[in-house]
Write a protein that holds these residues in place. Structure first.
Motif, PDB file in Angstrom:
ATOM      1  N   MET A  65      40.512  22.388  26.753  1.00 30.47           N
ATOM      2  CA  MET A  65      41.564  21.570  26.142  1.00 30.47           C
ATOM      3  C   MET A  65      42.010  22.095  24.776  1.00 30.47           C
ATOM      4  N   GLN A  66      41.072  22.665  24.020  1.00 28.39           N
ATOM      5  CA  GLN A  66      41.398  23.154  22.682  1.00 28.39           C
ATOM      6  C   GLN A  66      41.870  24.602  22.689  1.00 28.39           C
ATOM      7  N   GLY A  67      41.814  25.242  23.834  1.00 30.41           N
ATOM      8  CA  GLY A  67      42.278  26.613  23.936  1.00 30.41           C
ATOM      9  C   GLY A  67      43.794  26.681  23.977  1.00 30.41           C
ATOM     10  N   GLU A  68      44.315  27.893  23.757  1.00 33.42           N
ATOM     11  CA  GLU A  68      45.759  28.104  23.840  1.00 33.42           C
ATOM     12  C   GLU A  68      46.214  27.989  25.302  1.00 33.42           C
ATOM     13  N   LEU A  69      47.443  27.535  25.482  1.00 32.27           N
ATOM     14  CA  LEU A  69      48.022  27.521  26.817  1.00 32.27           C
ATOM     15  C   LEU A  69      48.428  28.938  27.206  1.00 32.27           C
ATOM     16  N   PRO A  70      48.416  29.276  28.490  1.00 35.73           N
ATOM     17  CA  PRO A  70      48.839  30.624  28.891  1.00 35.73           C
ATOM     18  C   PRO A  70      50.320  30.841  28.592  1.00 35.73           C
ATOM     19  N   SER A  71      50.633  32.026  28.097  1.00 33.46           N
ATOM     20  CA  SER A  71      52.036  32.346  27.816  1.00 33.46           C
ATOM     21  C   SER A  71      52.822  32.537  29.105  1.00 33.46           C
ATOM     22  N   HIS A  72      52.145  33.012  30.158  1.00 30.30           N
ATOM     23  CA  HIS A  72      52.771  33.251  31.463  1.00 30.30           C
ATOM     24  C   HIS A  72      51.834  32.708  32.551  1.00 30.30           C
ATOM     25  N   PRO A  73      51.794  31.384  32.727  1.00 31.07           N
ATOM     26  CA  PRO A  73      50.821  30.794  33.650  1.00 31.07           C
ATOM     27  C   PRO A  73      50.968  31.274  35.087  1.00 31.07           C
ATOM     28  N   GLN A  74      52.196  31.463  35.547  1.00 28.92           N
ATOM     29  CA  GLN A  74      52.376  31.927  36.926  1.00 28.92           C
ATOM     30  C   GLN A  74      51.857  33.350  37.110  1.00 28.92           C
ATOM     31  N   LEU A  75      52.080  34.195  36.114  1.00 30.73           N
ATOM     32  CA  LEU A  75      51.569  35.564  36.181  1.00 30.73           C
ATOM     33  C   LEU A  75      50.047  35.565  36.212  1.00 30.73           C
ATOM     34  N   LEU A  76      49.429  34.744  35.370  1.00 30.88           N
ATOM     35  CA  LEU A  76      47.964  34.678  35.340  1.00 30.88           C
ATOM     36  C   LEU A  76      47.421  34.274  36.703  1.00 30.88           C
ATOM     37  N   ASP A  77      48.037  33.279  37.315  1.00 34.23           N
ATOM     38  CA  ASP A  77      47.570  32.829  38.623  1.00 34.23           C
ATOM     39  C   ASP A  77      47.821  33.893  39.693  1.00 34.23           C
ATOM     40  N   TRP A  78      48.973  34.552  39.632  1.00 32.28           N
ATOM     41  CA  TRP A  78      49.265  35.601  40.614  1.00 32.28           C
ATOM     42  C   TRP A  78      48.225  36.722  40.518  1.00 32.28           C
ATOM     43  N   LEU A  79      47.943  37.162  39.298  1.00 23.40           N
ATOM     44  CA  LEU A  79      46.973  38.236  39.105  1.00 23.40           C
ATOM     45  C   LEU A  79      45.580  37.819  39.556  1.00 23.40           C
ATOM     46  N   ALA A  80      45.192  36.570  39.246  1.00 18.30           N
ATOM     47  CA  ALA A  80      43.854  36.089  39.612  1.00 18.30           C
ATOM     48  C   ALA A  80      43.690  36.055  41.129  1.00 18.30           C
ATOM     49  N   VAL A  81      44.675  35.504  41.828  1.00 17.56           N
ATOM     50  CA  VAL A  81      44.582  35.419  43.284  1.00 17.56           C
ATOM     51  C   VAL A  81      44.647  36.814  43.904  1.00 17.56           C
ATOM     52  N   ASP A  82      45.529  37.656  43.396  1.00 14.82           N
ATOM     53  CA  ASP A  82      45.650  39.018  43.913  1.00 14.82           C
ATOM     54  C   ASP A  82      44.349  39.793  43.710  1.00 14.82           C
ATOM     55  N   PHE A  83      43.698  39.583  42.564  1.00 17.25           N
ATOM     56  CA  PHE A  83      42.414  40.220  42.267  1.00 17.25           C
ATOM     57  C   PHE A  83      41.375  39.821  43.304  1.00 17.25           C
ATOM     58  N   MET A  84      41.315  38.525  43.624  1.00 19.61           N
ATOM     59  CA  MET A  84      40.354  38.058  44.633  1.00 19.61           C
ATOM     60  C   MET A  84      40.711  38.573  46.018  1.00 19.61           C
ATOM     61  N   GLU A  85      42.003  38.552  46.347  1.00 27.78           N
ATOM     62  CA  GLU A  85      42.443  38.992  47.680  1.00 27.78           C
ATOM     63  C   GLU A  85      42.118  40.461  47.945  1.00 27.78           C
ATOM     64  N   HIS A  86      42.057  41.248  46.899  1.00 30.90           N
ATOM     65  CA  HIS A  86      41.783  42.680  47.052  1.00 30.90           C
ATOM     66  C   HIS A  86      40.339  43.023  46.673  1.00 30.90           C
ATOM     67  N   GLY A  87      39.450  42.067  46.915  1.00 34.04           N
ATOM     68  CA  GLY A  87      38.018  42.350  46.810  1.00 34.04           C
ATOM     69  C   GLY A  87      37.510  42.561  45.407  1.00 34.04           C
ATOM     70  N   TRP A  88      38.139  41.924  44.403  1.00 33.53           N
ATOM     71  CA  TRP A  88      37.679  42.007  43.013  1.00 33.53           C
ATOM     72  C   TRP A  88      37.642  43.467  42.533  1.00 33.53           C
ATOM     73  N   ASP A  89      38.647  44.249  42.927  1.00 29.74           N
ATOM     74  CA  ASP A  89      38.726  45.687  42.632  1.00 29.74           C
ATOM     75  C   ASP A  89      39.239  45.899  41.206  1.00 29.74           C
ATOM     76  N   ILE A  90      38.350  46.320  40.311  1.00 31.01           N
ATOM     77  CA  ILE A  90      38.716  46.435  38.893  1.00 31.01           C
ATOM     78  C   ILE A  90      39.696  47.576  38.658  1.00 31.01           C
ATOM     79  N   LYS A  91      39.430  48.756  39.218  1.00 33.82           N
ATOM     80  CA  LYS A  91      40.332  49.888  38.986  1.00 33.82           C
ATOM     81  C   LYS A  91      41.734  49.601  39.518  1.00 33.82           C
ATOM     82  N   ARG A  92      41.822  48.916  40.641  1.00 33.20           N
ATOM     83  CA  ARG A  92      43.139  48.559  41.171  1.00 33.20           C
ATOM     84  C   ARG A  92      43.876  47.656  40.195  1.00 33.20           C
ATOM     85  N   LEU A  93      43.172  46.688  39.622  1.00 33.22           N
ATOM     86  CA  LEU A  93      43.779  45.778  38.653  1.00 33.22           C
ATOM     87  C   LEU A  93      44.236  46.531  37.403  1.00 33.22           C
ATOM     88  N   VAL A  94      43.393  47.424  36.914  1.00 33.31           N
ATOM     89  CA  VAL A  94      43.754  48.231  35.744  1.00 33.31           C
ATOM     90  C   VAL A  94      45.000  49.056  36.046  1.00 33.31           C
TER      91      VAL A  94
END
Length: 774
Positions: A504-533
């Motif tokens: 609650m005391q943290g900052e709100l996301p500047s791009h909430p939809q982008l954050l959610d898209w990246l998070a779901v995409d990260f999980m969908e692709h097996g938590w692949d760090i190099k792919r995300l980078v």
């Protein structure tokens, strides 16, 4: 001579600023009024921040501090009749004139206005209008955004359809177009390569890389360079740094005696894991519960050193149970901040004042880490047998020839590492009243905060079960938090600026939809760090020029909308790495024991109990002097001074975000640090041994350090400075300048020319551009 140095430094800086301003071009930028009220009010993004800042300290989750029995963070409580006045309601959906909340925040009576004047809090007119509009719209509540599992949003529509290179760009561009902004053009190839190399390896590009990239006219030249850098061993070193901060890795036990520890094989494992692209779910699971995995091997056991990096006392006279509880608390708080991105530590002594975490839930999570087979104090400071604490593992010479081949063990001495290992029986866990180790209350069983995700009863009630809970696809935080940490690594700040607080005391996301898209995409692709980078660094957003126009600076001074490339000073360790690499001094060895480079005399000796291996600073020599910054020995009570001045972590506690300060001490380090001066001398000597004229040598030095060709004006200023220094340097001045550092001076060089060129190189190292990613 110093006067001349300061003169030329200022001239070069002015010249650089002139070039920077000339590069700026006009662009139109508009923005909506900050006082404008959105058509549809969002509880999460418009109302909750107001309540959290101004109301919830007295009307929130903490029952002990709650005033008038009113709780405003839960809809049912806010809609209910007031305990002190059953005929009234705090909120009446659709009727602000009947809602006590609205009546109180608009009152002129100091006896009834909320927040009360004694709190020194006051709502702005815009905040009052937002609450009024929200009540008119029915005062609908929403679960806190970060406690709702992310869903992958559709790709947004944008007008400038030829700009995006991947999905990231559509989300970024949509926000820019809403604010009337346009993205910058792509950075030139020199700046782009430097940015990419610093971000993926922590090192500047080599001359060979620069020449090859500039000569490659193919459409995929940039992507090819990305893939090459991702394969570099230096990638794992660079990526490991943020994890070492998070995991509070250090080379000493901490507290007063602060004795030496051999935890560095765990650090070598982290580098190895990033280089082999270990999936994030496995990477974290091994560290949380590698010892509990079926058929656990030595590598998985070593990974659990993650939860033994905390401070451990070696002082006689302490109360063992008090310190054991401190160790468990440290692990629990790290799990909350580093992996969940929430401030669980605030519920250690009482219910969380802002987030829906009770003290009981804190100790239910605590129970997962409370069964380690450890004691508060195992031994006082001593010899090699005290360099790790039980439970521990021993790494043999056979291990480093086999399963632990990535551990850079250089001798046959015994090597021990602190790791995790549970008791054969279950240690009971209690709620500790006021957080006091000796005041147990209600007994609790292992569990997790319900507001995040209830613990699945099918999971084992141990650290392995906790890891399964953490990577449950329904967990709303795990993917978001790590995606945000990596975004912070490449763009300077996270999509959620408070990377360790998604509450609650943290900052709100500047791009909430982008954050959610990246998070779901990260999980969908097996938590692949190099792919995300790769996704991040190949985006058009990342590849923008960092040049800022006056209009963009006025509209978006903090670059939240990312209409220009990132620009900020590189981390402390990479300042050192850049200096060593560009001079040719860098020892590229990966891993191994931490080293002790140049350091001012007396620092350790002035803050020591006088016992143990680290009571006196014994500097290393030879190749160990030229290791990367991440291998510098970190003594917690006296961290490396040059790196501390550049905001490096002292590794006392979990740290998800470093400070970025700008102080005179940083300039003094760059002008006086023996490592910088020695590197200047060594690079100058190497250039003098090559054929060519002086301007050519200066130009090469500039390229090696700044990763671009100097302008004619810059080259002229530096050459004039060289000639001026060469004429005015005395033999005493030459001898004093060249005496810095242990690296030998080649025979046969003109010492005056060497000292003069050394001054030029030092000047280049002292440019702001040198230690800035732009």
């Amino acid at each position: 001579m110093q006067k001349g140095f300061f003169f030329v430094l200022s001239v070069v800086l002015v010249a650089g600023l002139a070039w920077y301003n000339q590069a700026c071009t006009n662009s139109s930028a508009g923005s909506s009024s900050p006082d404008q009220i959105p058509e549809r009010i969002s509880y999460n993004f418009d109302i909750r921040p107001i309540l959290s800042d101004k109301c919830l300290a007295c009307h929130g989750p903490d029952a002990n501090k709650r005033e008038a029995g009113l709780r405003l963070d839960i809809a049912e409580n806010a809609y209910a009749a007031l305990k002190e006045n059953p005929a009234a309601h705090a909120l009446v959906p659709g009727r602000p004139e009947l809602s006590e909340v609205y009546l109180r925040i608009t009152s002129d009576d100091t006896a009834t206005v909320m927040p009360p004047p004694s709190s020194n809090l006051k709502l702005t007119q815009r905040e009052i209008r937002l609450i009024e509009a929200w009540i008119k719209q029915g005062a609908p509540y929403e679960k806190h955004w970060s406690f709702v599992a992310p869903r992958k949003p559709a790709r947004p529509m944008v007008s400038q359809t030829n700009w995006p290179r991947n999905e990231i760009d559509y989300f970024i561009l949509q926000k820019q177009e809403q604010k009337g902004l346009k993205p910058n053009e792509e950075a030139d190839k020199e700046h782009l390569l430097r940015r990419l190399s610093l971000d993926l390896t922590g090192l500047p590009p080599s001359l060979e890389q620069m020449d090859r990239f500039l000569a490659d006219a193919s459409p995929k030249a940039y992507e090819t360079m990305v893939d090459q850098l991702l394969k570099s061993p230096a990638y794992g070193e660079k990526m490991a740094l943020h994890w070492l901060d998070l995991a509070r890795y250090a080379d000493s036990h901490g507290y007063q005696d602060d004795g030496y520890r051999t935890q560095w094989p765990w650090r070598d494992w982290v580098i190895h894991a990033f280089n082999k692209n270990m999936r994030y779910n496995d990477f974290v699971t091994w560290q949380l519960a590698g010892d509990l995995l079926p058929g656990s091997n030595k590598e998985q056991l070593l990974a659990t050193g993650f939860n033994r990096n905390h401070k451990i006392t070696e002082e006689g006279g302490v109360i063992p149970e008090e310190y054991r509880i401190m160790y468990v608390t440290d692990r629990n708080d790290l799990f909350g901040k580093g992996l969940l991105g929430v401030t669980l530590e605030c519920a250690h002594c009482h219910d969380h004042k802002y987030d829906p975490f009770s003290q009981k839930e804190y100790y239910r999570l605590f129970a997962f880490f409370n069964n380690v087979s450890e004691v508060g104090i195992e031994s006082v400071i001593g010899g090699p047998d005290t360099y790790a604490k039980k439970p521990l593992m021993e790494i043999s010479n056979d291990d480093v020839k086999g399963i632990l081949s990535f551990v850079n063990k250089r001798d046959t001495n015994r090597l021990i590492v602190s790791v995790m290992g549970d008791l054969d029986t279950t240690r009971k866990t209690y709620v500790l009243k006021r957080g006091a180790y000796d005041d147990p209350g209600e007994e609790v069983q292992p569990g997790t905060p319900t507001a995040i995700l209830p613990f699945d009863p099918s999971y084992p009630k141990n650290r392995l079960g906790l890891a399964k809970w953490l990577f449950d696809r329904r967990n709303p935080l795990t993917a978001r938090v790590y995606v945000n940490l990596l975004w912070q690594e490449f763009f300077g700040k996270g999509i959620v600026k408070t990377s360790g607080d998604f509450g609650m005391q943290g900052e709100l996301p500047s791009h909430p939809q982008l954050l959610d898209w990246l998070a779901v995409d990260f999980m969908e692709h097996g938590w692949d760090i190099k792919r995300l980078v790769r996704q991040m660094v190949t985006s058009a957003t990342y590849r923008q020029s960092a040049v800022v126009t006056p209009e963009k600076l006025a509209t978006d001074p903090d670059n939240i909308l990312l209409a220009r490339g990132p620009r900020y000073r590189i981390h402390a360790e990479f300042v050192r790495d850049l200096v060593l690499s560009s001079s040719g001094l860098l020892n590229p060895t990966v891993g191994g024991p931490s080293v002790k480079p140049y350091q001012p005399a007396g620092l350790w000796e002035g803050a020591t109990s006088g016992r143990g291996l680290l009571s006196m600073y014994v500097q290393d020599h030879g190749p160990s002097l030229y290791r990367r910054g991440m291998y510098t020995l970190i003594k917690r009570t006296v961290p490396p001074p040059a790196m501390a001045i550049f905001d490096a972590s002292n590794r006392d506690l979990c740290e998800t975000k470093r400070l970025k300060t700008n102080t005179p001490l940083q300039a003094l380090v760059m002008m006086n640090d023996p490592a910088v001066l020695e590197a200047s001398r060594v690079l100058a000597a190497r250039l003098l041994q090559e054929r060519g004229d002086v301007p050519g040598k200066i130009g090469k030095a500039f390229r090696l350090i700044v990763s671009r060709k100097p302008t004619e004006q810059e080259l002229g200023i530096l050459h004039d400075y060289y000639e001026n220094a060469r004429k005015k340097l005395t033999k005493t001045g030459v001898d004093k300048a060249l005496a810095v550092g242990e690296y030998p001076i080649p025979a046969g060089l003109d010492r005056t020319q060497l000292a003069a060129l050394m001054r030029v190189v030092t000047t280049i190292y002292n440019l702001e551009e040198t230690i800035t990613k732009s």
